[in-house]
Design an enzyme around this catalytic site. Structure first.
Site, PDB file in Angstrom:
ATOM      1  N   LYS A 203     -30.978 -39.327  63.212  1.00  0.00           N
ATOM      2  CA  LYS A 203     -31.202 -38.714  62.016  1.00  0.00           C
ATOM      3  C   LYS A 203     -32.700 -39.209  61.580  1.00  0.00           C
ATOM      4  O   LYS A 203     -32.873 -40.171  61.264  1.00  0.00           O
ATOM      5  CB  LYS A 203     -30.267 -39.021  60.982  1.00  0.00           C
ATOM      6  CG  LYS A 203     -30.622 -38.239  59.420  1.00  0.00           C
ATOM      7  CD  LYS A 203     -29.345 -38.230  58.570  1.00  0.00           C
ATOM      8  CE  LYS A 203     -29.956 -37.664  57.152  1.00  0.00           C
ATOM      9  NZ  LYS A 203     -28.677 -37.756  56.319  1.00  0.00           N
ATOM     10  N   ARG A 213     -31.591 -31.021  49.622  1.00  0.00           N
ATOM     11  CA  ARG A 213     -31.907 -32.248  48.351  1.00  0.00           C
ATOM     12  C   ARG A 213     -31.634 -31.244  46.790  1.00  0.00           C
ATOM     13  O   ARG A 213     -31.137 -31.952  45.983  1.00  0.00           O
ATOM     14  CB  ARG A 213     -32.933 -33.178  48.335  1.00  0.00           C
ATOM     15  CG  ARG A 213     -32.679 -34.066  49.542  1.00  0.00           C
ATOM     16  CD  ARG A 213     -33.774 -35.224  49.839  1.00  0.00           C
ATOM     17  NE  ARG A 213     -33.721 -35.668  51.054  1.00  0.00           N
ATOM     18  CZ  ARG A 213     -34.478 -36.484  51.626  1.00  0.00           C
ATOM     19  NH1 ARG A 213     -35.601 -36.527  51.121  1.00  0.00           N
ATOM     20  NH2 ARG A 213     -34.209 -37.069  52.739  1.00  0.00           N
ATOM     21  N   LYS A 226     -36.840 -42.116  52.783  1.00  0.00           N
ATOM     22  CA  LYS A 226     -35.708 -42.941  53.302  1.00  0.00           C
ATOM     23  C   LYS A 226     -36.162 -43.625  54.752  1.00  0.00           C
ATOM     24  O   LYS A 226     -35.269 -43.588  55.606  1.00  0.00           O
ATOM     25  CB  LYS A 226     -34.415 -41.920  53.601  1.00  0.00           C
ATOM     26  CG  LYS A 226     -34.166 -41.159  52.151  1.00  0.00           C
ATOM     27  CD  LYS A 226     -32.894 -40.056  52.518  1.00  0.00           C
ATOM     28  CE  LYS A 226     -32.133 -39.521  51.183  1.00  0.00           C
ATOM     29  NZ  LYS A 226     -31.001 -39.007  51.221  1.00  0.00           N
ATOM     30  N   GLU A 242     -29.727 -45.527  69.368  1.00  0.00           N
ATOM     31  CA  GLU A 242     -28.950 -45.472  68.274  1.00  0.00           C
ATOM     32  C   GLU A 242     -27.676 -44.643  68.740  1.00  0.00           C
ATOM     33  O   GLU A 242     -26.479 -45.085  68.562  1.00  0.00           O
ATOM     34  CB  GLU A 242     -29.370 -44.368  67.333  1.00  0.00           C
ATOM     35  CG  GLU A 242     -30.372 -45.130  66.326  1.00  0.00           C
ATOM     36  CD  GLU A 242     -29.635 -45.560  65.233  1.00  0.00           C
ATOM     37  OE1 GLU A 242     -28.399 -45.968  65.221  1.00  0.00           O
ATOM     38  OE2 GLU A 242     -30.300 -46.133  64.213  1.00  0.00           O
ATOM     39  N   LYS A 257     -30.750 -34.523  64.241  1.00  0.00           N
ATOM     40  CA  LYS A 257     -31.085 -33.905  62.661  1.00  0.00           C
ATOM     41  C   LYS A 257     -32.395 -34.144  62.637  1.00  0.00           C
ATOM     42  O   LYS A 257     -32.602 -35.426  62.274  1.00  0.00           O
ATOM     43  CB  LYS A 257     -30.009 -34.053  61.971  1.00  0.00           C
ATOM     44  CG  LYS A 257     -30.215 -33.661  60.553  1.00  0.00           C
ATOM     45  CD  LYS A 257     -29.158 -34.243  59.719  1.00  0.00           C
ATOM     46  CE  LYS A 257     -29.484 -34.029  58.231  1.00  0.00           C
ATOM     47  NZ  LYS A 257     -28.761 -34.466  57.487  1.00  0.00           N
ATOM     48  N   SER A 283     -31.456 -27.385  56.273  1.00  0.00           N
ATOM     49  CA  SER A 283     -32.087 -26.589  55.253  1.00  0.00           C
ATOM     50  C   SER A 283     -33.626 -26.052  55.402  1.00  0.00           C
ATOM     51  O   SER A 283     -33.759 -24.944  55.141  1.00  0.00           O
ATOM     52  CB  SER A 283     -31.826 -27.288  53.822  1.00  0.00           C
ATOM     53  OG  SER A 283     -32.680 -28.524  53.988  1.00  0.00           O
ATOM     54  N   TYR A 322     -26.746 -22.831  58.424  1.00  0.00           N
ATOM     55  CA  TYR A 322     -26.326 -22.107  57.219  1.00  0.00           C
ATOM     56  C   TYR A 322     -26.350 -20.589  57.578  1.00  0.00           C
ATOM     57  O   TYR A 322     -25.814 -19.845  56.726  1.00  0.00           O
ATOM     58  CB  TYR A 322     -27.207 -22.095  55.892  1.00  0.00           C
ATOM     59  CG  TYR A 322     -27.580 -23.563  55.762  1.00  0.00           C
ATOM     60  CD1 TYR A 322     -26.683 -24.259  54.875  1.00  0.00           C
ATOM     61  CD2 TYR A 322     -28.617 -24.610  56.191  1.00  0.00           C
ATOM     62  CE1 TYR A 322     -26.664 -25.575  54.298  1.00  0.00           C
ATOM     63  CE2 TYR A 322     -28.392 -26.065  55.948  1.00  0.00           C
ATOM     64  CZ  TYR A 322     -27.497 -26.616  55.249  1.00  0.00           C
ATOM     65  OH  TYR A 322     -27.521 -27.893  54.783  1.00  0.00           O
TER      66      TYR A 322
HETATM   67  C1  PBG Z   1     -27.177 -36.670  53.078  1.00  0.00           C
HETATM   68  C2  PBG Z   1     -27.546 -35.640  53.982  1.00  0.00           C
HETATM   69  C3  PBG Z   1     -28.804 -34.828  53.726  1.00  0.00           C
HETATM   70  C4  PBG Z   1     -28.462 -33.761  54.941  1.00  0.00           C
HETATM   71  C5  PBG Z   1     -27.359 -33.932  55.177  1.00  0.00           C
HETATM   72  N1  PBG Z   1     -26.606 -34.970  54.805  1.00  0.00           N
HETATM   73  C6  PBG Z   1     -30.020 -35.214  53.142  1.00  0.00           C
HETATM   74  C7  PBG Z   1     -30.751 -36.319  53.445  1.00  0.00           C
HETATM   75  O1  PBG Z   1     -30.547 -37.377  54.065  1.00  0.00           O
HETATM   76  O2  PBG Z   1     -31.780 -36.598  52.360  1.00  0.00           O
HETATM   77  C8  PBG Z   1     -29.581 -32.699  55.198  1.00  0.00           C
HETATM   78  C9  PBG Z   1     -29.042 -31.295  55.571  1.00  0.00           C
HETATM   79  C10 PBG Z   1     -29.980 -30.337  55.512  1.00  0.00           C
HETATM   80  O3  PBG Z   1     -31.112 -30.424  55.147  1.00  0.00           O
HETATM   81  O4  PBG Z   1     -29.432 -29.143  55.610  1.00  0.00           O
HETATM   82  N2  PBG Z   1     -27.184 -38.062  53.702  1.00  0.00           N
END
Ligand code: PBG
Length: 334
Positions: A203, A213, A226, A242, A257, A283, A322
């Site tokens: 990730k 968010r 992050k 990982e 991701k 997203s 989505y």
């Molecule tokens: C939370 C999480 C996130 C997403 C899925 N789980 C956001 C983040 O890590 O800030 C993002 C999914 C998306 O953007 O569709 N840990």
């Protein structure tokens, strides 16, 4: 008569295998179908709520009593897995994200409501503290440091609570070190031996999560980035490390991701580990296509089809998107 066995034009005419639909179908190397789809949905408190997310047109937050609409679509579209994401009311967010462990939190209520029905699809839940913390980070925080080992204790409890309330798939998305092993051990110890653990292993610290968010209400809260736990966008060997750790700690599948900017990672994972690998079309990837389509710049379904085809070529087994409920419209275009 002279024979020409040369491996070049005109013996070879690549267009022969593209000349009509039937031969193109036969030659097609990858397919997508509803079998590949995982659908993320957003939850809201209250009753009779279905509210559109500003930065994700066409995506809604649902109150638990309105989830039957989701069930009907998922069943009709033959989607295999639905992922639940809560938009937690501001007043219950806290420094330590204690609401994550409340048996009556939004996700637990949704799980119990959905599990009381005879569903033909599985339910997946994220494990991370960000929907519940007032600072928007995925873990416990001390003086701007995201605490690893202390966070794991909460994540283990959160995972057990979700399993107890009926989650079929637990998906840790927090990127703490060692959490997969700790969660797997706890699930085994508590006899949740069939709970599937899908790790967000690779990730990245991405700008493409921004609309998500907004959807869960953590964007305004998040003051820093992050990068101390999510991956550096320039690295790929590190993703393999990982993945190898998460496999050895007991993951059943892994997630890459975001998706489109990280196809090389999907491909490297499949080549090296031959392990179930899911691509998250996040997203921001959704909103990019949606907003360009709304402006008439591109054809929405064709653009989605192309992204999904890329995931399948790279080697993804399943796709979190989505756009999952649009799958039948999308595959009509093949
Ligand atoms: C939370 C999480 C996130 C997403 C899925 N789980 C956001 C983040 O890590 O800030 C993002 C999914 C998306 O953007 O569709 N840990």
């Amino acid at each position: 008569m002279t024979q020409n066995f040369s491996n070049s034009f005109p013996n070879i005419r690549m267009r022969r295998i593209r000349q009509s639909k039937w031969i193109r179908n036969l030659i097609e190397e990858n397919t997508i179908s509803s079998n590949d789809m995982i659908w993320p949905i957003f939850l809201n408190e209250g009753s009779n709520v279905k509210e559109e997310i500003d930065t994700m047109p066409g995506v809604f937050r649902y109150s638990v009593d309105n989830l039957n609409e989701i069930v009907d679509i998922a069943e009709k579209q033959k989607i295999n897995l639905v992922a639940l994401f809560p938009s937690t009311p501001e007043q219950v967010k806290s420094e330590d994200g204690a609401e994550a462990l409340n048996p009556d939190n939004l996700v637990c209520k949704a799980l119990r409501h959905l599990k009381s029905q005879n569903l033909n699809f599985g339910l997946m839940c994220d494990v991370a503290l960000d929907p519940y913390t007032n600072h928007g980070h995925d873990g416990l925080i001390d003086n701007n440091e995201i605490l690893n080992d202390e966070t794991i204790e909460s994540l283990v409890k959160q995972s057990l609570l979700l399993a107890q309330n009926g989650a079929d798939v637990i998906a840790p998305s927090d990127m703490m070190d060692g959490r997969i092993g700790a969660i797997r051990n706890a699930l085994e110890a508590e006899k949740y031996k069939n709970t599937i653990l899908v790790s967000y292993s690779a990730k990245y610290a991405s700008s493409f999560y921004s609309p998500f968010r907004d959807a869960v209400g953590s964007k305004k809260k998040l003051k820093s980035d992050k990068k101390s736990y999510q991956m550096n966008i320039f690295n790929s060997d590190e993703a393999l490390r990982e993945i190898s750790l998460d496999i050895s700690e007991g993951a059943d599948a892994v997630i890459v991701k975001p998706g489109i900017a990280y196809l090389d990672i999907i491909h490297r994972i499949k080549s090296k580990f031959q392990f179930p690998t899911f691509a998250y079309h996040v997203s921001g990837e959704y909103s990019l296509i949606k907003s360009a389509a709304q402006k008439g710049i591109i054809d929405e379904n064709l653009a989605v089809l192309e992204h999904f085809a890329a995931f399948k070529r790279a080697g993804a087994d399943a796709i979190i998107s989505y756009y999952a409920p649009k799958i039948s419209e999308i595959i009509k275009l093949i």
